[in-house]
Design an enzyme around this catalytic site. Structure first.
Site, PDB file in Angstrom:
ATOM      1  N   ASN A  62       0.807  -0.994  -0.052  1.00 16.44           N
ATOM      2  CA  ASN A  62       0.213   0.173  -0.490  1.00 16.44           C
ATOM      3  C   ASN A  62       1.138   1.153  -0.221  1.00 16.44           C
ATOM      4  OD1 ASN A  62      -2.068  -1.438  -0.225  1.00 16.44           O
ATOM      5  ND2 ASN A  62      -3.209  -1.075   1.619  1.00 16.44           N
ATOM      6  N   HIS A 384      -1.089   2.309   9.663  1.00 20.14           N
ATOM      7  CA  HIS A 384      -2.463   2.437   8.802  1.00 20.14           C
ATOM      8  C   HIS A 384      -2.555   3.405   8.497  1.00 20.14           C
ATOM      9  CE1 HIS A 384      -5.477   0.456   6.689  1.00 20.14           C
ATOM     10  NE2 HIS A 384      -4.931  -0.380   6.760  1.00 20.14           N
ATOM     11  N   SER A 431       2.896  -1.861   4.881  1.00 24.36           N
ATOM     12  CA  SER A 431       3.342  -3.301   5.295  1.00 24.36           C
ATOM     13  C   SER A 431       5.022  -2.321   4.809  1.00 24.36           C
ATOM     14  CB  SER A 431       3.345  -4.299   4.691  1.00 24.36           C
ATOM     15  OG  SER A 431       3.205  -4.754   2.926  1.00 24.36           O
TER      16      SER A 431
HETATM   17  C1  LIG Z   1      -5.733  -7.693   7.710  1.00 26.09           C
HETATM   18  C2  LIG Z   1      -4.802  -6.954   7.396  1.00 26.09           C
HETATM   19  C3  LIG Z   1      -4.777  -6.139   5.990  1.00 26.09           C
HETATM   20  C4  LIG Z   1      -3.694  -5.499   5.586  1.00 26.09           C
HETATM   21  N1  LIG Z   1      -3.380  -5.316   4.538  1.00 26.09           N
HETATM   22  C5  LIG Z   1      -2.118  -4.437   3.944  1.00 26.09           C
HETATM   23  C6  LIG Z   1      -1.833  -4.663   2.284  1.00 26.09           C
HETATM   24  O1  LIG Z   1      -2.375  -4.080   2.118  1.00 26.09           O
HETATM   25  N2  LIG Z   1      -0.905  -3.925   2.408  1.00 26.09           N
HETATM   26  C7  LIG Z   1      -0.031  -3.187   3.380  1.00 26.09           C
HETATM   27  O2  LIG Z   1       1.150  -2.760   2.699  1.00 26.09           O
HETATM   28  N3  LIG Z   1      -0.175  -3.125   3.979  1.00 26.09           N
HETATM   29  C8  LIG Z   1      -1.241  -4.046   4.952  1.00 26.09           C
HETATM   30  N4  LIG Z   1      -1.862  -4.013   6.028  1.00 26.09           N
HETATM   31  C9  LIG Z   1      -1.032  -3.229   7.074  1.00 26.09           C
HETATM   32  C10 LIG Z   1       0.836  -3.987   7.532  1.00 26.09           C
HETATM   33  O3  LIG Z   1       0.424  -5.108   7.622  1.00 26.09           O
HETATM   34  C11 LIG Z   1       0.999  -3.106   8.887  1.00 26.09           C
HETATM   35  O4  LIG Z   1       1.259  -2.072   8.821  1.00 26.09           O
HETATM   36  C12 LIG Z   1       2.913  -4.140   9.564  1.00 26.09           C
HETATM   37  O5  LIG Z   1       2.613  -5.167   9.512  1.00 26.09           O
HETATM   38  C13 LIG Z   1       3.334  -3.851  10.635  1.00 26.09           C
HETATM   39  O6  LIG Z   1       4.464  -3.867  10.965  1.00 26.09           O
HETATM   40  P1  LIG Z   1       5.013  -3.920  12.311  1.00 26.09           P
HETATM   41  O7  LIG Z   1       6.750  -4.623  12.259  1.00 26.09           O
HETATM   42  O8  LIG Z   1       5.230  -2.302  13.555  1.00 26.09           O
HETATM   43  O9  LIG Z   1       4.045  -5.105  13.334  1.00 26.09           O
HETATM   44  P2  LIG Z   1       3.579  -6.456  12.400  1.00 26.09           P
HETATM   45  O10 LIG Z   1       4.432  -6.880  11.089  1.00 26.09           O
HETATM   46  O11 LIG Z   1       2.963  -7.210  12.977  1.00 26.09           O
HETATM   47  O12 LIG Z   1       4.868  -7.046  13.122  1.00 26.09           O
HETATM   48  C14 LIG Z   1       5.470  -7.310  15.073  1.00 26.09           C
HETATM   49  C15 LIG Z   1       5.756  -8.537  15.454  1.00 26.09           C
HETATM   50  O13 LIG Z   1       5.872  -8.483  16.836  1.00 26.09           O
HETATM   51  C16 LIG Z   1       5.641  -9.394  17.345  1.00 26.09           C
HETATM   52  N5  LIG Z   1       5.224  -9.424  18.932  1.00 26.09           N
HETATM   53  C17 LIG Z   1       4.216  -8.580  19.533  1.00 26.09           C
HETATM   54  N6  LIG Z   1       5.058  -8.437  20.332  1.00 26.09           N
HETATM   55  C18 LIG Z   1       5.883  -9.193  20.779  1.00 26.09           C
HETATM   56  C19 LIG Z   1       6.352  -9.165  21.689  1.00 26.09           C
HETATM   57  N7  LIG Z   1       5.661  -9.190  22.796  1.00 26.09           N
HETATM   58  N8  LIG Z   1       8.157  -9.854  22.370  1.00 26.09           N
HETATM   59  C20 LIG Z   1       8.393 -10.860  21.206  1.00 26.09           C
HETATM   60  N9  LIG Z   1       7.682 -10.323  19.666  1.00 26.09           N
HETATM   61  C21 LIG Z   1       6.907  -9.262  19.441  1.00 26.09           C
HETATM   62  C22 LIG Z   1       4.789  -9.911  16.756  1.00 26.09           C
HETATM   63  O14 LIG Z   1       4.526 -11.383  16.339  1.00 26.09           O
HETATM   64  C23 LIG Z   1       5.265  -9.695  15.481  1.00 26.09           C
HETATM   65  O15 LIG Z   1       5.924 -11.039  14.269  1.00 26.09           O
HETATM   66  C24 LIG Z   1      -2.277  -5.124   6.593  1.00 26.09           C
HETATM   67  C25 LIG Z   1      -2.637  -5.749   7.977  1.00 26.09           C
HETATM   68  C26 LIG Z   1      -3.821  -6.407   8.111  1.00 26.09           C
HETATM   69  C27 LIG Z   1      -3.835  -7.258   9.817  1.00 26.09           C
END
Ligand SMILES: Cc1cc2nc3c(=O)[nH]c(=O)nc-3n(C[C@H](O)[C@H](O)[C@H](O)COP(=O)(O)OP(=O)(O)OC[C@H]3O[C@@H](n4cnc5c(N)ncnc54)[C@H](O)[C@@H]3O)c2cc1C
Length: 708
Positions: A62, A384, A431
Site C-alpha cells: 500500500n 495504517h 507493510s
Molecule cells: C488484515 C490486514 C491487511 C493489511 N493489508 C495491507 C495491505 O494490503 N498492504 C500493506 O502494505 N499493508 C497492509 N496491512 C498493514 C501491515 O500489515 C502493517 O502495516 C505492518 O505489518 C506493520 O508492521 P509492524 O512490524 O509494525 O507490525 P507486525 O508486522 O505486525 O510485526 C509485529 C511483530 O512483533 C512481534 N511481537 C509482538 N509482541 C512481541 C513481544 N512482546 N515480544 C516479541 N515479539 C513480539 C509479533 O509476533 C510480530 O512478528 C494489513 C494488515 C492487516 C492485519
C-alpha cells in the site's frame, strides 16, 4: 515447581519483534553492525516466517511511490497523508518513509515476491499508492532475507519480551530487554546498547464485535497485543496520538479488505434502502473543512458519514460487489471474466482467507450477491490510517530542530528506537513503509552504539526482580488452582482472559467503542477514572458521574468515528475529544497517555491536562499540519528526491540532546505548493545503504502463476 533457567544474551543492538518493521530493522542493522564489528540480535515471540500482521499474506503493497517511473514524488505522498489523517501527521517522518520506500519494494521483488506487471514492466496499480502482488508468501520471503542477513545465531524465536531494562547509571538510557520462552521454562536477558522496538500494534483493547465462540475474529492481527506501547511507556518514552483509534470499513465477519473493491472494481457501498451514504451525507463534509473539501475524502470522514447513516437507522450497509462485477463483465470475453473473477477471489485468498471461506461456505457468488460491510472495533496502530506510537526524533536533514535530538527514530529514551506501528504521527506506512522505517531505525541504532563510549550497566538485582515478577503468576496459579473446581473461577486470582474481557467492557463503554458509537467525551473518561477512586473524589469533579458504572447524562460530542476523536475539527461543548483514551491503569508507570509534561496525574488518579501546555497530539496537529515541514532544509541539499534512496554513506549524526522542553516551532516555514515543487532531498546521513551494497537473501527466486 521448576524455576526458570536464566539465559543472558549479550549484543549491541537488539531488535524486538520480527514483523515487517522488525525484518527491516534486522536486515539493515545486520549490515551496518558488521561494518563496525557489532552484534545485532532479533527476538520474536512467534516464528518470523509467519508472524505479525502480514502472517497471512497481503494482496497489495500500500505504500509505493514509483519514483523511477515518475509516478509520484514523496511530497505528493506527504500531502495525501496530511489530508487523509486530517492533519495528524509528522511530515518529516512521512517524507522520510516516502523517499526510501521504493528501494525496499524493489528489494522485495529481487527476493522473489511476485508482482502484477503491466505490459511495459511497471507494477500494476490498485490505487495511486498501492501496487498489486501475489502476496500469500510475502512474509516468508521478507523474513527469509532478514534472517539470512542477521544470521541464525542471532535469532531468538518463541520468546515474548515483556520488560525493557534501564541503565543503572542513567535512568533515561535503555540497557536491553527481558523476555520469557513461550515453549520452555526459560527467561532470556538481552543486554544491549540499543533496542529497536517493533512489536506491532494493539488489538482486543476494545470489545470486538465477535465475542464468545468468535473471540479473536477481528481485522488486525489478533497476536499484536500492544507490547510495543507497553514496553516503551513503561520505559518512560513519550508517546503521541494514543487516542487515535483505527476503525475500518470491512466486510462483516470475514473482515475482507475493501480497498480493491473501491479502487480497482469501482464498487460502492449502499445502505439497506439502496442509498449511497457518501452522496446523501455529502453535506456533512462541509462541517469538516478544509479536510472535508478534499479528494479523496479522509478516512475518518468516510467512516463518520457511515456512522451517521447507521445511527439514522439506514443500515445494514452492503458492498455492491454484484453491481460492480456485472458492470465489469459486460461485453467481456469469458477469458477476461475469469480473470476478473480470479482477481476478486485472490484479493481475499492472499490476505484474508476467512472472507473467501465465508463466501464459499455460504455459497455466495459476489457477482450475484452483495456482501454486508460494517465498521470494525477500534485498534491502536501507527502504520495504517492512524497515528499512535512513540514521539521520535526525525531525520536530521528535514526535521525541524525541535523534532530531532540526534538519531533518526530514537524515542525520548536514549538508545530506544521504534518503527512500524510503534512510531506515532506518521501513518500510512503499511507493510513496505514499516519495513523501511525498521531499516531507518536499525541504521540509526548502530550509529548510536558506535557513538557511545561505555555500555550501559544493568543491576543484577533488577534482573532478578523482573524475572521473579514474570514467574510469579505461574507460581500463584499453581499454588491456588485447586481452591475451586473450576480454574477460571477462583477466589485467589483472575485469569488473563477475564482481565481482558473486563478491559474490553470498560473501553467499549467509556472509551469510544462500538457500543458507544465510537464517541468519547471528557465526562465519560473522568467517570471511568473516578470508579477507581472514591465516590467523593468522583463528586469533586465537575462531571455528571453518578456512581459506579452509572454515568450520567453528559452530552455527547459530535459522533466521532475512527480517528475522528483526534483528527477532526472540534466543536463547542463540554466534551473534549482529545482527552487521552487510555485508561489510567495502562499508563501507570509511564507518561500519562499521549503527553509527556502536558498531563499531570493528581493524587485522585485522574489525568488532567495542564491548562498551560498542549499534548503531543495537539502539537502534531498544529505543527505537523502547517509548520512541521521545513522546505528550506530540504531545498538546501540540492538533490533530487528520487535519488534519495540510493544515496550512499553512513555518517554518524551529530549528538544533539533534545531540549528539555519543546516549544511549538512557530518560526518554521509553512508548507506552500511552491515549497513542495522545489523541495528536494536529502543528506547522506539519513539515507539507507546504496543499492549496490545490498546483501541479497540466500533464498531462491520464487515464481507464481499469474492470477489469470
Ligand atoms: C488484515 C490486514 C491487511 C493489511 N493489508 C495491507 C495491505 O494490503 N498492504 C500493506 O502494505 N499493508 C497492509 N496491512 C498493514 C501491515 O500489515 C502493517 O502495516 C505492518 O505489518 C506493520 O508492521 P509492524 O512490524 O509494525 O507490525 P507486525 O508486522 O505486525 O510485526 C509485529 C511483530 O512483533 C512481534 N511481537 C509482538 N509482541 C512481541 C513481544 N512482546 N515480544 C516479541 N515479539 C513480539 C509479533 O509476533 C510480530 O512478528 C494489513 C494488515 C492487516 C492485519
Amino acid at each position: 515447581m521448576q524455576r526458570p533457567e536464566l539465559e543472558v544474551v549479550d549484543c549491541d543492538v537488539l531488535v524486538v519483534g520480527g514483523g515487517m518493521a522488525g525484518c527491516g530493522a534486522s536486515y539493515e542493522t545486520a549490515y551496518w553492525a558488521k561494518q563496525h564489528g557489532l552484534r545485532a540480535v532479533v527476538v520474536e515471540k512467534a516464528a518470523m516466517e509467519r508472524s505479525g500482521a502480514v502472517a497471512m499474506g497481503l494482496s497489495a503493497i500500500n505504500c509505493y511511490m514509483g519514483m523511477k517511473w515518475g509516478e509520484n514524488k514523496p511530497e505528493d505522498f506527504v500531502r495525501y497523508v496530511r489530508n487523509d489523517l486530517m492533519g495528524i501527521s509528522r511530515e518529516d517522518l512521512v517524507y522520510d518513509i516516502a523517499r526510501h520506500v521504493d528501494a525496499s519494494v524493489h528489494m522485495f521483488e529481487d527476493w522473489g515476491l511476485p508482482f502484477f506487471k503491466t505490459a511495459d514492466g511497471r507494477y500494476v496499480r490498485e490505487g495511486r499508492w498501492q501496487v498489486m502482488i501475489h502476496g500469500e508468501s510475502y512474509k516468508p520471503i521478507v523474513a527469509e532475507a532478514a534472517k539470512a542477513a542477521i544470521g541464525e545465531d542471532n535469532i531468538y524465536q518463541r520468546v515474548f519480551v515483556c520488560h525493557l531494562l534501564k541503565d543503572k547509571n542513567d535512568p533515561n538510557r535503555v540497557a536491553g530487554a527481558i523476555g520469557f520462552s513461550t515453549r520452555d521454562p526459560k527467561i532470556y536477558v538481552f543486554k544491549a546498547r540499543a533496542v529497536v522496538c517493533a512489536c506491532g500494534g494493539a488489538t482486543n483493547v476494545w470489545r470486538p464485535h465477535a465475542v464468545g465462540e468468535g473471540l479473536g475474529r477481528i481485522w488486525y492481527s489478533v497476536f499484536n497485543t500492544g507490547s510495543v506501547y507497553k514496553l516503551m511507556i513503561n520505559a518512560g518514552a513519550e508517546m503521541t496520538s494514543m487516542e487515535h483509534r483505527l476503525v475500518q470499513t470491512r466486510f462483516k465477519d470475514g473482515y475482507g479488505p475493501v480497498g480493491m473493491w473501491f479502487l480497482l472494481f469501482k464498487s460502492v457501498i449502499k445502505n439497506a434502502f439502496g442509498e449511497r451514504y457518501d452522496e446523501t451525507r455529502d453535506d456533512e463534509l462541509k462541517n469538516w473543512l478544509p479536510y472535508g473539501g478534499k479528494i479523496p475524502v479522509p478516512t475518518p470522514l468516510r467512516n463518520h458519514q457511515m456512522l451517521l447513516d447507521i445511527k439514522a437507522g439506514r443500515g445494514p450497509h452492503y458492498m455492491r460487489t454484484d453491481e460492480a462485477l456485472q458492470r465489469m463483465y459486460a461485453g467481456q470475453t469469458v477469458e477476461k471474466i475469469r480473470q476478473i473473477e480470479s482477481e476478486a477471489w485472490e484479493d481475499f485468498l492472499d490476505m484474508t482467507m476467512s472472507q473467501a471461506l465465508l463466501w464459499a461456505s455460504h455459497n455466495i457468488d459476489p457477482a450475484e450477491t452483495p456482501s454486508e460491510v460494517y465498521l470494525t472495533e477500534p485498534y491502536l496502530m501507527g502504520s495504517h490510517a492512524t497515528g499512535c506510537g512513540a514521539w521520535v526524533s526525525g531525520p536530521e536533514d528535514v526535521a525541524p530542530k525541535e523534532y530531532q535530538w540526534g538519531y533518526n527514530r530514537m524515542t525520548t529514551v536514549d538508545g530506544l528506537f521504534a518503527a512500524g506501528d510503534g512510531v506515532g504521527a506518521s501513518g500510512h506506512k503499511f507493510s513496505s513503509g514499516s519495513f523501511t522505517e525498521g531499516r531507518l531505525a536499525g541504521k540509526s541504532a548502530v550509529a548510536y552504539v558506535v557513538d557511545q563510549a561505555a555500555a550501559p550497566q544493568v543491576e543484577q538485582d533488577e534482573i532478578e526482580s523482573v524475572a521473579a515478577r514474570i514467574w510469579r503468576p505461574i507460581e500463584h496459579f499453581e499454588k491456588h488452582r485447586s481452591a475451586s473446581t473450576r480454574e477460571d473461577l477462583n477466589p485467589h486470582y483472575l485469569l488473563p482472559k477475564m482481565g481482558l474481557l473486563r478491559l474490553q467492557k470498560i473501553m467499549d463503554e467509556y472509551v469510544g467503542g462500538p457500543g458507544a458509537y465510537y464517541m468519547i467525551n471528557g465526562p465519560l473518561l473522568t467517570c471511568r477514572a473516578s470508579r477507581r477512586t472514591s465516590e467523593s473524589s468522583a463528586r469533586a469533579t465537575s462531571t455528571t458521574c453518578s456512581g459506579a458504572g452509572n454515568c450520567g447524562t453528559a452530552p455527547f460530542p459530535p459522533s466521532a468515528t475512527s480517528s475522528m476523536s483526534s483528527s477532526g475539527k472540534r466543536r463547542a461543548g463540554p466534551a473534549t475529544t482529545t482527552t487521552p483514551t487510555i485508561p489510567s491503569s495502562t499508563t501507570r508507570t509511564g507518561k500519562c497517555s499521549s503527553t509527556r509534561a502536558a498531563i499531570r496525574r493528581p493524587a485522585n488518579g485522574r489525568c488532567r491536562r495542564s491548562p498551560s501546555s498542549r499534548c503531543a497530539t495537539e502539537r502534531t496537529r498544529a505543527e505537523g499540519t502547517a509548520q512541521c515541514w521545513n522546505p528550506n532544509i530540504a531545498r538546501s541539499t540540492g538533490r533530487s528526491s528520487s535519488s534519495a534512496a540510493a544515496s550512499p554513506g553512513f555518517r554518524r549524526p551529530s549528538r544533539r540532546r533534545r531540549p528539555a522542553t519543546r516549544s511549538p516551532s512557530s518560526s518554521a516555514t509553512p508548507i506552500s505548493a511552491a515549497g513542495w515543487r522545489n523541495s528536494t532531498s536529502t543528506s547522506r546521513n539519513c539515507a539507507l545503504r546504496p543499492a549496490g551494497l545490498r546483501s541479497t537473501s540466500s533464498g531462491s527466486r520464487r515464481t507464481r502463476a499469474s492470477a489469470s
